[in-house]
Scaffold this motif. Structure first.
Motif: not given
Ligand code: C5P
Length: 319
Positions: A105-108, A113-116, A185-186, A271-276
């Motif tokens: 897994k590289g995706i949180p 971010m649709a990792g599953g 995010a944690a 969320g909770p990942t934030c992207v910039f």
């Protein structure tokens, strides 16, 4: 001529960002009507599928090492990758035997971010190769939609307009490459819970108006122009107020990103990942370095988009 199929099959599948996420009203089937612009980015899961006597799923971090953040990933029939094996098997019939699925897994996890979904898409693409199936793109996309709203996009990748519950896709013109900083995010947020929170906020709207995203025209114009600054101004996510309400500390993360010089920041999906969004690769590295020092995220990464959807990897070339 019989070709020799390499075994195991390895598939790489991307994370997604919603550049525009307009959430309509709750439908009778429990889903919300969406207008969204999906954008696949270069954080990826690598899924290895090997013929086996019994079905197993194993999950590791990107380098194959154990990672505590992965402890919440189910390794049984509730994992979307497991369901993907069953769905494809039910669709094509025949006796193809069992598979062991190992996911790096590289995706949180549960990060918006649709990792599953990426893992499910990877399994579909990988099994088509492993089992030498003649399944068309539309057919596979239909199976993907049955697994989850984001799975068809994880298969397709690139940049696409999603309607319905997100499963109806139209490719959109996107020029050039966009550069992102991803603040992982944690902890996790549950997607259904974030949608429920939005419904609750909207029901109590009289006290504080909740913005609705409107159409995605501004995002589509910015993508066609390949203009990061225009795109920065157009980014919008209707789920963001709900994610912030459930996780108020994300306000600090978003502020830290823009103070670090990003063009704009947004919560990714639920969320909770934030992207910039950044102007170029160097800018992204600088913003990532500064954001790392702020201690507002469990991990900070850079990524680019758009990238392709779930693809079988040639292990010899790595591509
Ligand atoms: O389609 P998927 O299984 O990924 O969706 C997970 C959950 O997210 C749904 O059960 C629903 O609660 C919520 N959802 C929604 N509207 C959408 C997509 C997802 O309410 N368009």
């Amino acid at each position: 001529m019989l070709s020799v199929v390499p075994s195991p099959v390895v598939v790489r599948a991307p994370a997604k960002i919603n550049l525009h996420l307009g959430v309509g009203d709750l439908r009778a089937d429990g889903y919300h009507e969406l207008e969204t612009v999906f954008h696949a980015v270069s954080l990826t899961d690598e899924v290895r599928i090997t013929p086996a006597d019994t079905r197993t799923i194993t999950v590791t971090g990107p380098s194959g090492a154990h990672d505590r953040a992965l402890d919440s990933v189910p390794l049984d029939s509730t994992n979307l990758a497991w369901k993907a094996v069953d769905a494809l098997r039910a669709h094509v019939g025949g006796d193809h035997g069992e598979v062991a699925v190992s996911i790096a897994k590289g995706i949180p996890v549960a990060g918006g971010m649709a990792g599953g979904s990426a893992d499910a898409a990877a399994v579909l693409a990988g099994l088509v190769r492993l089992w030498r199936l003649d399944v068309g793109r539309d057919e596979l996309s239909g199976i993907a939609a049955g697994l989850g709203s984001d799975v068809p996009f994880s298969l397709q990748g690139g940049t696409a307009l999603g309607t319905g519950r997100g499963e109806r896709l139209t490719r959109v013109l996107s020029r050039g490459t966009f550069h992102w900083v991803i603040a992982v995010a944690a902890g996790e947020l549950s997607t259904p819970a974030v949608y429920r929170e939005l419904d609750t906020l909207r029901a109590a709207e009289r006290s504080e108006p909740i913005r609705r995203a409107g159409t995605s025209d501004d995002v589509l114009t910015a993508l066609a122009a390949g203009d990061a600054r225009l795109l920065a101004d157009a980014l919008v996510n209707d789920l963001q107020p709900a994610a912030l309400s459930m996780r108020p500390t994300l306000r600090r993360t978003l502020r830290a990103g823009t103070e670090a010089g990003a063009l704009a920041g947004i919560v990714s999906g639920s969320g909770p990942t934030c992207v910039f969004l950044c102007a170029d690769a160097d800018h992204a590295v600088r913003v990532a370095a500064e954001l790392s020092g702020e201690g507002v995220a469990r991990a900070v990464r850079t990524a680019t988009g758009p990238v392709p959807g779930a693809r079988v990897v040639d292990e010899q070339t790595g591509g």
